[in-house]
Scaffold this motif. Structure first.
Motif, PDB file in Angstrom:
ATOM      1  N   ARG A   9       0.876  -1.173   0.000  1.00 30.40           N
ATOM      2  CA  ARG A   9       0.000   0.000   0.000  1.00 30.40           C
ATOM      3  C   ARG A   9       0.908   1.216   0.000  1.00 30.40           C
ATOM      4  NH1 ARG A   9      -2.534  -3.888  -0.229  1.00 30.40           N
ATOM      5  NH2 ARG A   9      -4.382  -4.590   0.804  1.00 30.40           N
ATOM      6  N   PRO A  10       0.712   2.171  -0.917  1.00 34.82           N
ATOM      7  CA  PRO A  10       1.568   3.359  -0.897  1.00 34.82           C
ATOM      8  C   PRO A  10       1.432   4.077   0.444  1.00 34.82           C
ATOM      9  CG  PRO A  10      -0.157   3.566  -2.583  1.00 34.82           C
ATOM     10  CD  PRO A  10      -0.325   2.240  -1.925  1.00 34.82           C
ATOM     11  N   GLY A  11       2.560   4.443   1.012  1.00 35.68           N
ATOM     12  CA  GLY A  11       2.553   5.150   2.287  1.00 35.68           C
ATOM     13  C   GLY A  11       2.447   4.252   3.507  1.00 35.68           C
ATOM     14  N   LEU A  12       2.325   2.939   3.307  1.00 31.27           N
ATOM     15  CA  LEU A  12       2.236   2.017   4.433  1.00 31.27           C
ATOM     16  C   LEU A  12       3.537   2.054   5.226  1.00 31.27           C
ATOM     17  CD1 LEU A  12       0.539  -0.246   5.815  1.00 31.27           C
ATOM     18  CD2 LEU A  12       1.781  -1.849   4.372  1.00 31.27           C
ATOM     19  N   THR A  13       3.435   2.094   6.531  1.00 30.89           N
ATOM     20  CA  THR A  13       4.604   2.107   7.406  1.00 30.89           C
ATOM     21  C   THR A  13       4.778   0.741   8.042  1.00 30.89           C
ATOM     22  OG1 THR A  13       4.333   4.448   7.875  1.00 30.89           O
ATOM     23  CG2 THR A  13       5.637   3.189   9.445  1.00 30.89           C
ATOM     24  N   VAL A  14       6.007   0.235   7.994  1.00 30.99           N
ATOM     25  CA  VAL A  14       6.323  -1.049   8.609  1.00 30.99           C
ATOM     26  C   VAL A  14       7.516  -0.884   9.541  1.00 30.99           C
ATOM     27  CG1 VAL A  14       5.433  -2.435   6.691  1.00 30.99           C
ATOM     28  CG2 VAL A  14       7.848  -1.801   6.722  1.00 30.99           C
ATOM     29  N   ARG A  15       7.545  -1.712  10.570  1.00 30.82           N
ATOM     30  CA  ARG A  15       8.693  -1.782  11.475  1.00 30.82           C
ATOM     31  C   ARG A  15       9.392  -3.116  11.211  1.00 30.82           C
ATOM     32  NH1 ARG A  15      10.309   0.830  16.041  1.00 30.82           N
ATOM     33  NH2 ARG A  15       8.297   1.881  16.274  1.00 30.82           N
ATOM     34  N   VAL A  16      10.692  -3.078  10.991  1.00 32.15           N
ATOM     35  CA  VAL A  16      11.461  -4.290  10.731  1.00 32.15           C
ATOM     36  C   VAL A  16      11.632  -5.049  12.041  1.00 32.15           C
ATOM     37  CG1 VAL A  16      13.680  -5.210   9.966  1.00 32.15           C
ATOM     38  CG2 VAL A  16      12.631  -3.288   8.748  1.00 32.15           C
ATOM     39  N   VAL A  17      11.205  -6.307  12.048  1.00 33.62           N
ATOM     40  CA  VAL A  17      11.262  -7.134  13.248  1.00 33.62           C
ATOM     41  C   VAL A  17      12.606  -7.850  13.336  1.00 33.62           C
ATOM     42  CG1 VAL A  17      10.210  -9.093  14.457  1.00 33.62           C
ATOM     43  CG2 VAL A  17       8.766  -7.439  13.253  1.00 33.62           C
ATOM     44  N   ASP A  18      13.012  -8.502  12.246  1.00 35.45           N
ATOM     45  CA  ASP A  18      14.256  -9.260  12.272  1.00 35.45           C
ATOM     46  C   ASP A  18      14.658  -9.658  10.859  1.00 35.45           C
ATOM     47  OD1 ASP A  18      16.465 -10.460  13.427  1.00 35.45           O
ATOM     48  OD2 ASP A  18      15.325 -11.991  14.493  1.00 35.45           O
ATOM     49  N   ARG A  19      15.913 -10.005  10.702  1.00 39.99           N
ATOM     50  CA  ARG A  19      16.427 -10.481   9.415  1.00 39.99           C
ATOM     51  C   ARG A  19      16.295 -11.997   9.361  1.00 39.99           C
ATOM     52  NH1 ARG A  19      22.013  -8.685   6.455  1.00 39.99           N
ATOM     53  NH2 ARG A  19      21.799 -10.119   4.709  1.00 39.99           N
ATOM     54  N   LEU A  20      15.915 -12.496   8.190  1.00 45.74           N
ATOM     55  CA  LEU A  20      15.808 -13.943   7.989  1.00 45.74           C
ATOM     56  C   LEU A  20      17.177 -14.538   7.697  1.00 45.74           C
ATOM     57  CD1 LEU A  20      12.701 -14.105   5.626  1.00 45.74           C
ATOM     58  CD2 LEU A  20      12.787 -14.727   8.039  1.00 45.74           C
ATOM     59  N   PRO A  21      17.402 -15.790   8.072  1.00 43.37           N
ATOM     60  CA  PRO A  21      18.646 -16.460   7.681  1.00 43.37           C
ATOM     61  C   PRO A  21      18.729 -16.548   6.151  1.00 43.37           C
ATOM     62  CG  PRO A  21      17.520 -17.683   9.419  1.00 43.37           C
ATOM     63  CD  PRO A  21      16.576 -16.616   8.944  1.00 43.37           C
ATOM     64  N   ALA A  22      19.928 -16.425   5.612  1.00 48.32           N
ATOM     65  CA  ALA A  22      20.137 -16.419   4.157  1.00 48.32           C
ATOM     66  C   ALA A  22      19.526 -17.636   3.455  1.00 48.32           C
ATOM     67  CB  ALA A  22      21.617 -16.286   3.841  1.00 48.32           C
ATOM     68  N   PRO A  23      19.681 -18.872   3.969  1.00 47.70           N
ATOM     69  CA  PRO A  23      19.085 -20.024   3.268  1.00 47.70           C
ATOM     70  C   PRO A  23      17.561 -19.921   3.135  1.00 47.70           C
ATOM     71  CG  PRO A  23      20.692 -20.788   4.876  1.00 47.70           C
ATOM     72  CD  PRO A  23      20.491 -19.311   5.117  1.00 47.70           C
ATOM     73  N   GLY A  48      16.364 -11.047   3.363  1.00 46.84           N
ATOM     74  CA  GLY A  48      14.943 -11.093   3.699  1.00 46.84           C
ATOM     75  C   GLY A  48      14.717 -10.591   5.115  1.00 46.84           C
ATOM     76  N   TYR A  49      13.622  -9.891   5.305  1.00 43.14           N
ATOM     77  CA  TYR A  49      13.286  -9.333   6.614  1.00 43.14           C
ATOM     78  C   TYR A  49      11.822  -9.579   6.940  1.00 43.14           C
ATOM     79  CZ  TYR A  49      17.658  -6.729   6.350  1.00 43.14           C
ATOM     80  OH  TYR A  49      18.987  -6.394   6.252  1.00 43.14           O
ATOM     81  N   VAL A  50      11.548  -9.825   8.194  1.00 39.79           N
ATOM     82  CA  VAL A  50      10.184  -9.873   8.686  1.00 39.79           C
ATOM     83  C   VAL A  50       9.838  -8.446   9.087  1.00 39.79           C
ATOM     84  CG1 VAL A  50       8.640 -10.773  10.473  1.00 39.79           C
ATOM     85  CG2 VAL A  50      10.447 -12.229   9.516  1.00 39.79           C
ATOM     86  N   ALA A  51       8.714  -7.955   8.577  1.00 41.06           N
ATOM     87  CA  ALA A  51       8.281  -6.594   8.880  1.00 41.06           C
ATOM     88  C   ALA A  51       6.828  -6.625   9.337  1.00 41.06           C
ATOM     89  CB  ALA A  51       8.429  -5.702   7.653  1.00 41.06           C
ATOM     90  N   ARG A  52       6.511  -5.770  10.282  1.00 42.80           N
ATOM     91  CA  ARG A  52       5.147  -5.695  10.813  1.00 42.80           C
ATOM     92  C   ARG A  52       4.603  -4.296  10.555  1.00 42.80           C
ATOM     93  NH1 ARG A  52       5.709  -7.813  15.969  1.00 42.80           N
ATOM     94  NH2 ARG A  52       5.349  -9.813  15.001  1.00 42.80           N
ATOM     95  N   THR A  53       3.390  -4.241  10.028  1.00 48.53           N
ATOM     96  CA  THR A  53       2.783  -2.935   9.772  1.00 48.53           C
ATOM     97  C   THR A  53       2.512  -2.231  11.091  1.00 48.53           C
ATOM     98  OG1 THR A  53       0.552  -3.869   9.702  1.00 48.53           O
ATOM     99  CG2 THR A  53       1.714  -3.651   7.598  1.00 48.53           C
ATOM    100  N   ILE A  65       6.933 -10.497   4.755  1.00 48.71           N
ATOM    101  CA  ILE A  65       8.358 -10.671   4.483  1.00 48.71           C
ATOM    102  C   ILE A  65       8.706  -9.793   3.296  1.00 48.71           C
ATOM    103  CG2 ILE A  65      10.157 -12.302   3.807  1.00 48.71           C
ATOM    104  CD1 ILE A  65       8.541 -14.463   5.265  1.00 48.71           C
ATOM    105  N   VAL A  66       9.766  -8.993   3.443  1.00 49.45           N
ATOM    106  CA  VAL A  66      10.236  -8.118   2.380  1.00 49.45           C
ATOM    107  C   VAL A  66      11.682  -8.476   2.073  1.00 49.45           C
ATOM    108  CG1 VAL A  66       8.640  -6.264   2.981  1.00 49.45           C
ATOM    109  CG2 VAL A  66      10.912  -6.294   4.008  1.00 49.45           C
ATOM    110  N   PHE A  67      12.131  -8.093   0.887  1.00 47.56           N
ATOM    111  CA  PHE A  67      13.480  -8.427   0.449  1.00 47.56           C
ATOM    112  C   PHE A  67      14.167  -7.179  -0.090  1.00 47.56           C
ATOM    113  CE2 PHE A  67      10.559 -11.930  -0.267  1.00 47.56           C
ATOM    114  CZ  PHE A  67      11.178 -12.971   0.413  1.00 47.56           C
TER     115      PHE A  67
END
Length: 117
Positions: A9-23, A48-53, A65-67
């Motif tokens: 969604r344009p303008g959506l704000t997310v907070r990065v929770v944690d980075r995913l392991p590379a595999p 890869g990162y876990v993000a929460r709106t 999950i965003v990359f």
């Protein structure tokens, strides 16, 4: 940044929770049969990162999950830009830019609708 099509969604704000392991990131950026898509011949170039709106106007908190080829700061807040393009339909990903709006531990100043002001 690569974002799931159904989550963008344009303008959506997310907070990065944690980075995913590379595999796990590499596995998520491959098709179910293990092959890569033409746009992503080297999925290991992405993190890869876990993000929460962040809660805001008429929004329920969700997780996605965003990359990115770069890196994101854990616990920082980012906003999706309005300019977006389809990255790959098989992986259901959009490509968009993000802006960091708060560092780790800071409050995310989620824009409010006129009704909430």
């Amino acid at each position: 940044m690569l974002v799931p099509i159904h989550e963008y969604r344009p303008g959506l704000t997310v907070r990065v929770v944690d980075r995913l392991p590379a595999p796990i990131t590499v596995q998520l950026l491959r098709l179910p049969n293990g092959t890569t898509v033409p746009e992503l011949t080297q999925p290991d170039e992405y993190a890869g990162y876990v993000a929460r709106t962040e809660p805001g106007a008429d929004r329920v908190r969700s997780t996605m999950i965003v990359f990115t080829r770069g890196s994101l700061e854990t616990d920082a807040c980012y906003t999706f830009e309005a300019d977006v393009q389809v990255f790959n339909t098989q992986l259901h990903l959009f490509e968009t830019a993000v802006s960091r709006i708060a560092s780790a531990g800071d409050a995310c100043n989620v824009p409010q609708t006129p009704e909430q002001r």
